[in-house]
Design a protein around this motif. Structure first.
Motif, short mmCIF file in Angstrom:
data_model
loop_
_atom_site.label_atom_id
_atom_site.label_comp_id
_atom_site.label_asym_id
_atom_site.label_seq_id
_atom_site.Cartn_x
_atom_site.Cartn_y
_atom_site.Cartn_z
N GLN A 33 4.05 -2.99 -3.70
CA GLN A 33 3.98 -3.15 -2.26
C GLN A 33 3.94 -1.80 -1.55
O GLN A 33 3.21 -1.60 -0.58
N SER A 34 4.71 -0.83 -2.05
CA SER A 34 4.79 0.48 -1.40
C SER A 34 3.50 1.27 -1.50
O SER A 34 3.33 2.25 -0.76
N ALA A 35 2.58 0.87 -2.38
CA ALA A 35 1.32 1.60 -2.55
C ALA A 35 0.21 1.07 -1.67
O ALA A 35 -0.86 1.68 -1.57
N ILE A 36 0.43 -0.08 -1.01
CA ILE A 36 -0.62 -0.69 -0.19
C ILE A 36 -0.64 -0.02 1.19
O ILE A 36 0.35 -0.05 1.92
N THR A 37 -1.76 0.59 1.52
CA THR A 37 -1.87 1.28 2.82
C THR A 37 -2.66 0.47 3.84
O THR A 37 -2.52 0.70 5.04
N ALA A 38 -3.48 -0.47 3.39
CA ALA A 38 -4.27 -1.28 4.33
C ALA A 38 -4.76 -2.53 3.62
O ALA A 38 -4.93 -2.56 2.39
N THR A 39 -5.00 -3.58 4.42
CA THR A 39 -5.52 -4.85 3.92
C THR A 39 -6.69 -5.27 4.80
O THR A 39 -6.58 -5.24 6.03
N HIS A 40 -7.80 -5.67 4.16
CA HIS A 40 -8.99 -6.05 4.91
C HIS A 40 -9.51 -7.40 4.42
O HIS A 40 -9.41 -7.72 3.23
N SER A 41 -10.05 -8.19 5.33
CA SER A 41 -10.70 -9.43 4.95
C SER A 41 -11.96 -9.11 4.17
O SER A 41 -12.66 -8.14 4.45
N SER A 42 -12.25 -9.93 3.15
CA SER A 42 -13.43 -9.73 2.34
C SER A 42 -14.19 -11.05 2.23
O SER A 42 -13.85 -12.03 2.90
N LEU A 43 -15.20 -11.09 1.38
CA LEU A 43 -16.01 -12.29 1.23
C LEU A 43 -15.28 -13.38 0.47
O LEU A 43 -14.38 -13.12 -0.32
N ASN A 44 -15.68 -14.62 0.71
CA ASN A 44 -15.19 -15.77 -0.05
C ASN A 44 -13.68 -15.95 0.02
O ASN A 44 -13.05 -16.39 -0.94
N GLY A 45 -13.09 -15.60 1.17
CA GLY A 45 -11.67 -15.82 1.36
C GLY A 45 -10.76 -14.82 0.68
O GLY A 45 -9.54 -14.99 0.66
N LYS A 46 -11.32 -13.76 0.12
CA LYS A 46 -10.52 -12.75 -0.56
C LYS A 46 -10.02 -11.71 0.43
O LYS A 46 -10.49 -11.60 1.56
N LEU A 47 -9.02 -10.93 -0.01
CA LEU A 47 -8.55 -9.78 0.74
C LEU A 47 -8.81 -8.53 -0.08
O LEU A 47 -8.64 -8.54 -1.31
N LYS A 48 -9.22 -7.47 0.58
CA LYS A 48 -9.44 -6.20 -0.09
C LYS A 48 -8.29 -5.27 0.24
O LYS A 48 -7.91 -5.11 1.41
N LEU A 49 -7.71 -4.64 -0.79
CA LEU A 49 -6.56 -3.77 -0.61
C LEU A 49 -6.95 -2.30 -0.74
O LEU A 49 -7.78 -1.95 -1.59
N GLU A 50 -6.33 -1.49 0.08
CA GLU A 50 -6.40 -0.04 -0.10
C GLU A 50 -5.07 0.42 -0.68
O GLU A 50 -4.01 0.12 -0.12
N LEU A 51 -5.14 1.11 -1.81
CA LEU A 51 -3.94 1.63 -2.45
C LEU A 51 -3.96 3.16 -2.40
O LEU A 51 -5.02 3.78 -2.41
N LYS A 52 -2.76 3.74 -2.35
CA LYS A 52 -2.67 5.20 -2.37
C LYS A 52 -1.71 5.62 -3.47
O LYS A 52 -0.52 5.30 -3.39
N PRO A 53 -2.25 6.34 -4.49
CA PRO A 53 -3.67 6.67 -4.68
C PRO A 53 -4.44 5.46 -5.19
O PRO A 53 -3.86 4.53 -5.77
N GLY A 54 -5.74 5.46 -4.97
CA GLY A 54 -6.57 4.35 -5.43
C GLY A 54 -6.83 4.43 -6.92
O GLY A 54 -6.86 5.50 -7.50
N PRO A 55 -7.02 3.26 -7.55
CA PRO A 55 -7.28 3.22 -9.00
C PRO A 55 -8.73 3.49 -9.37
O PRO A 55 -9.10 3.42 -10.53
N GLY A 56 -9.58 3.78 -8.37
CA GLY A 56 -10.98 4.05 -8.66
C GLY A 56 -11.82 2.82 -8.86
O GLY A 56 -12.93 2.89 -9.38
N ARG A 57 -11.31 1.68 -8.45
CA ARG A 57 -12.04 0.42 -8.53
C ARG A 57 -11.53 -0.49 -7.42
O ARG A 57 -10.44 -0.30 -6.89
N GLU A 58 -12.33 -1.48 -7.09
CA GLU A 58 -11.98 -2.39 -6.01
C GLU A 58 -10.82 -3.29 -6.43
O GLU A 58 -10.78 -3.81 -7.54
N VAL A 59 -9.86 -3.45 -5.52
CA VAL A 59 -8.72 -4.31 -5.77
C VAL A 59 -8.74 -5.44 -4.74
O VAL A 59 -8.60 -5.19 -3.54
#
Length: 254
Positions: free
Chosen positions: A212-238
């Motif tokens: 939870q502490s690594a999540i910096t932002a949450t965005h709506s995505s396609l097909n009802g999914k949510l896209k997460l921004e992590l810091k640092p990012g893992p280099g792939r879409e989460v």
């Protein structure tokens, strides 16, 4: 708003009813049941209440069994005599967990939380996952505070507070630290779910468990999914898979 009380001690019912009336006068106790069988019977013969106050230890077994016998689709506040360690693990859920003897201020916080999320539909799947987590706590489950990982020829400890996420790839499981260092771990994601603090880590899809502490932002995505921004990012879409989105929002408290 209608409340069902599931409790097998008469004095506890009286005290809880009094506290509920003092905390939220608009709450109406529509029923009281004292066991698994009577609760299932009540739920199958009455309209669903808005909220259930449910003791875990009942005269005929643990109330977890109720969820195997009937669908429950309203919020539940569990009450129990389990220890403080187990109590703390569930403060992040919309379905709360109160330690007996119940204190007025804690009940007030739980009810206020319910009122905030009352407009959001709570599904039996949400409750099912909470029940699984409660079972882990009740069985003596200990939260891992660190993992031993291999660095060259030696094993070093990595504190869970330093972990951004765990992910599975090509049959192997990895963890990523806040220093952007990745290590392999000798556990599957399913095993890790049993070890991690459920208030701090969430499995967002079949490949990722995130902190939870690594999540910096949450965005709506396609097909009802949510896209997460992590810091640092893992280099792939989460992404949060659609079937986990509602539980994720409850876990995040938004």
């Amino acid at each position: 708003m209608n409340v069902l009380i599931v409790e097998d001690e008469a004095l506890a019912v009286q005290k809880l009813t009094k506290l509920l009336r003092e905390t939220a006068p608009t709450l109406n106790v529509v029923g009281v049941t004292d066991g698994i069988e009577t609760t299932v019977e009540w739920l199958t013969s009455h309209p669903s209440p808005d909220l259930i106050m449910m003791d875990i230890e009942l005269s005929d077994g643990q109330s977890f069994e109720i969820f195997n016998l009937v669908e429950v689709d309203c919020p539940v506040i569990f009450t129990t005599s389990y220890d403080e360690h187990a109590l703390r693990a569930f403060k992040g859920n919309s379905l709360d967990y109160l330690l007996k003897p119940i204190r007025r201020d804690e009940l007030d916080q739980a009810v206020q939380k319910y009122l905030r999320i009352a407009a959001r539909r709570v599904t039996s799947a949400d409750i099912g996952h909470l029940v699984q987590d409660l079972r882990k706590q009740g069985s003596g489950h200990e939260v891992r505070t660190q993992f031993l990982v291999r660095e060259g020829q030696r094993l070093i400890p990595v504190e869970t507070a330093q972990i951004v996420c765990f992910y599975a790839e090509d049959g192997q499981t990895y963890l990523l630290t806040r220093n952007r260092i990745g290590y392999t771990v000798e556990y599957t994601l399913e095993q890790l779910e049993e070890m991690l603090d459920v208030t701090q880590f969430f499995r967002v899809n079949e490949q990722f468990i995130v902190a939870q502490s690594a999540i910096t932002a949450t965005h709506s995505s396609l097909n009802g999914k949510l896209k997460l921004e992590l810091k640092p990012g893992p280099g792939r879409e989460v992404l949060v898979s659609p079937d986990r989105v509602e539980r994720f929002r409850i876990w995040k408290g938004n």
